[in-house]
Design a protein around this motif. Structure first.
Motif, PDB file in Angstrom:
ATOM      1  N   LEU A  32       0.824  -1.213   0.000  1.00  0.00           N
ATOM      2  CA  LEU A  32       0.000   0.000   0.000  1.00  0.00           C
ATOM      3  C   LEU A  32       0.854   1.257   0.000  1.00  0.00           C
ATOM      4  N   ARG A  33       0.386   2.259  -0.743  1.00  0.00           N
ATOM      5  CA  ARG A  33       1.094   3.539  -0.774  1.00  0.00           C
ATOM      6  C   ARG A  33       0.177   4.704  -0.431  1.00  0.00           C
ATOM      7  N   ARG A  34      -1.064   4.662  -0.878  1.00  0.00           N
ATOM      8  CA  ARG A  34      -1.999   5.764  -0.630  1.00  0.00           C
ATOM      9  C   ARG A  34      -3.305   5.205  -0.100  1.00  0.00           C
ATOM     10  N   LEU A  35      -3.746   5.728   1.034  1.00  0.00           N
ATOM     11  CA  LEU A  35      -4.964   5.268   1.679  1.00  0.00           C
ATOM     12  C   LEU A  35      -5.987   6.385   1.773  1.00  0.00           C
ATOM     13  N   ALA A  36      -7.248   5.981   1.805  1.00  0.00           N
ATOM     14  CA  ALA A  36      -8.337   6.893   2.133  1.00  0.00           C
ATOM     15  C   ALA A  36      -9.127   6.224   3.250  1.00  0.00           C
ATOM     16  N   ILE A  37      -9.568   7.005   4.206  1.00  0.00           N
ATOM     17  CA  ILE A  37     -10.384   6.495   5.307  1.00  0.00           C
ATOM     18  C   ILE A  37     -11.690   7.268   5.297  1.00  0.00           C
ATOM     19  N   ASP A  38     -12.791   6.534   5.352  1.00  0.00           N
ATOM     20  CA  ASP A  38     -14.098   7.163   5.307  1.00  0.00           C
ATOM     21  C   ASP A  38     -15.055   6.418   6.225  1.00  0.00           C
ATOM     22  N   GLU A  39     -16.087   7.102   6.645  1.00  0.00           N
ATOM     23  CA  GLU A  39     -17.124   6.498   7.468  1.00  0.00           C
ATOM     24  C   GLU A  39     -18.437   6.576   6.718  1.00  0.00           C
ATOM     25  N   ILE A  40     -19.242   5.523   6.834  1.00  0.00           N
ATOM     26  CA  ILE A  40     -20.568   5.549   6.236  1.00  0.00           C
ATOM     27  C   ILE A  40     -21.598   5.275   7.318  1.00  0.00           C
ATOM     28  N   TRP A  89       3.939   7.031   3.885  1.00  0.00           N
ATOM     29  CA  TRP A  89       2.537   7.234   3.514  1.00  0.00           C
ATOM     30  C   TRP A  89       2.321   8.590   2.888  1.00  0.00           C
ATOM     31  N   ARG A  90       1.396   8.625   1.958  1.00  0.00           N
ATOM     32  CA  ARG A  90       0.926   9.881   1.385  1.00  0.00           C
ATOM     33  C   ARG A  90      -0.548   9.983   1.715  1.00  0.00           C
ATOM     34  N   TRP A  91      -0.882  10.819   2.670  1.00  0.00           N
ATOM     35  CA  TRP A  91      -2.274  10.994   3.083  1.00  0.00           C
ATOM     36  C   TRP A  91      -2.920  12.065   2.226  1.00  0.00           C
TER      37      TRP A  91
END
Length: 92
Positions: A32-40, A89-91
């Motif tokens: 992994l290099r780029r992550l996104a975190i989200d809530e639903i 990491w690249r946030w």
């Protein structure tokens, strides 16, 4: 798909389950290099899910019940166990 292909619904369901198992059983967190975190929000009874997504592939790599840090606790532990170094990491 069942109607389009002329296959039985159960056959289509098994094909989809097989593919999901293949794609999501062993996700390599080390790559992994780029992550996104989200809530639903799922409504009053089920509340929230927190999703971690690989932005390069669009794949959901973690689903946690709830929101915030508690929902991500297992993900961070698994990421650390994978040997991934956080300083790269690249946030976004």
């Amino acid at each position: 798909m069942a109607e389009l292909t002329g296959l039985c619904w159960d056959t289509v369901k098994e094909i989809v389950k097989e593919r999901l198992t293949k794609d999501y059983t062993h996700i390599r967190l080390k790559d992994l290099r780029r992550l996104a975190i989200d809530e639903i929000y799922l409504g009053r009874k089920k509340k929230y899910l927190t999703l971690v997504i690989d932005q390069e592939t669009g794949r959901i790599i973690w689903v946690g019940r709830g929101r915030g840090g508690e929902a991500l606790h297992g993900f961070w532990r698994r990421l650390k166990a994978s040997g991934r170094r956080s300083r790269r990491w690249r946030w976004t």
